[in-house]
Design a protein around this motif. Structure first.
Motif, short mmCIF file in Angstrom:
data_model
loop_
_atom_site.label_atom_id
_atom_site.label_comp_id
_atom_site.label_asym_id
_atom_site.label_seq_id
_atom_site.Cartn_x
_atom_site.Cartn_y
_atom_site.Cartn_z
N THR A 1 1.61 2.18 -3.53
CA THR A 1 2.03 2.30 -4.93
C THR A 1 1.07 3.26 -5.60
OG1 THR A 1 0.72 0.41 -5.64
CG2 THR A 1 3.01 -0.03 -5.03
N MET A 2 1.59 4.07 -6.50
CA MET A 2 0.79 5.03 -7.25
C MET A 2 1.33 5.12 -8.67
SD MET A 2 0.57 8.40 -4.86
CE MET A 2 0.77 8.28 -3.10
N ARG A 3 0.46 5.38 -9.63
CA ARG A 3 0.88 5.72 -10.98
C ARG A 3 0.30 7.10 -11.25
NH1 ARG A 3 0.91 1.70 -15.80
NH2 ARG A 3 2.94 1.37 -14.85
N LEU A 4 1.21 8.08 -11.41
CA LEU A 4 0.81 9.46 -11.63
C LEU A 4 1.56 10.01 -12.85
CD1 LEU A 4 0.93 10.64 -7.90
CD2 LEU A 4 -1.08 9.97 -9.22
N TYR A 5 1.20 11.23 -13.28
CA TYR A 5 1.78 11.82 -14.49
C TYR A 5 2.18 13.26 -14.22
CZ TYR A 5 -0.03 7.63 -16.57
OH TYR A 5 -0.27 6.31 -16.85
N LEU A 6 3.46 13.54 -14.42
CA LEU A 6 4.04 14.86 -14.21
C LEU A 6 4.06 15.62 -15.53
CD1 LEU A 6 7.16 15.57 -12.11
CD2 LEU A 6 7.09 16.39 -14.45
N HIS A 7 3.67 16.90 -15.49
CA HIS A 7 3.62 17.72 -16.69
C HIS A 7 4.60 18.88 -16.55
CE1 HIS A 7 1.17 20.34 -19.67
NE2 HIS A 7 2.03 19.57 -20.32
N GLN A 8 5.67 18.83 -17.33
CA GLN A 8 6.71 19.85 -17.33
C GLN A 8 6.54 20.73 -18.56
OE1 GLN A 8 10.64 18.20 -17.84
NE2 GLN A 8 11.67 20.13 -17.38
N VAL A 9 6.35 22.03 -18.35
CA VAL A 9 6.23 22.97 -19.46
C VAL A 9 7.42 23.93 -19.38
CG1 VAL A 9 4.79 24.68 -20.63
CG2 VAL A 9 3.71 22.80 -19.38
#
Length: 179
Positions: free
Chosen positions: A22-30
């Motif tokens: 399990t992972m909690r990550l953050y995607l950054h869309q520009v």
């Protein structure tokens, strides 16, 4: 009365050395601006942008604050506007890890991209070989038309890679049992 159209049959795992992660990550869309990380390759004149194809290379961080977080992966692939009425994007991409633990490993991901939704993990390579699972994603920060931050809650199963020695040992054991 009609019989059910499905049957559920429990099975025992057939893969050896299977792991859960399990992972909690953050995607950054520009979307726009000098630091944009996606590019429209096929524009559309349709009112709902139906048929538009966009290529993406979105960084994925280990925390929500990009100024203090580290890039651990990139979401590289494409998304296609697939709905003639609503804003529905089909997404297919590899999440390519660059961190020390999973460097070079990939998760193959696909699904639609509403504000809150779920993507399917349909494969993996490297340390995440034969992965399957889901990614719950939801927008945690949004500046419409400019940039979006998505929280990714990854839940997957994968098989630890076998070395050639492991394969030979397994083959020899099977051969001996057959005799």
């Amino acid at each position: 009365m009609a019989s059910p159209f499905f049957k559920v049959i429990p099975v025992r795992p057939v893969l050896r050395d299977q792991c859960e992660i399990t992972m909690r990550l953050y995607l950054h869309q520009v979307v726009t601006g000098p630091n944009h990380n996606q590019e429209t390759m096929v524009p559309s004149s349709h009112p709902a942008s139906f048929g538009m194809i966009v290529i993406n290379d979105w960084p994925i961080y280990d925390g929500p604050d990009f100024n203090t977080s580290t890039i651990v992966a990139h979401a590289r692939g494409m998304h296609v506007q697939v709905d003639q009425v609503n804003n529905t994007w089909y997404t297919s991409m590899n999440i390519e890890f660059v961190d020390a633990r999973f460097n070079g490993s990939k998760l193959q991901v696909m699904g639609t991209t509403p504000e809150t939704g779920e993507w399917a993990i349909v494969g993996g390579t490297g340390q995440l070989a034969m992965a399957y699972g889901t990614i719950q994603h939801n927008i945690v920060k949004n500046n419409p038309g400019i940039e979006t931050t998505r929280q990714l809650d990854i839940h997957a199963f994968y098989s630890t890679p076998q070395t050639q020695a492991d394969v030979m040992t397994t083959t020899n054991t099977i051969d001996q049992q057959a005799e």
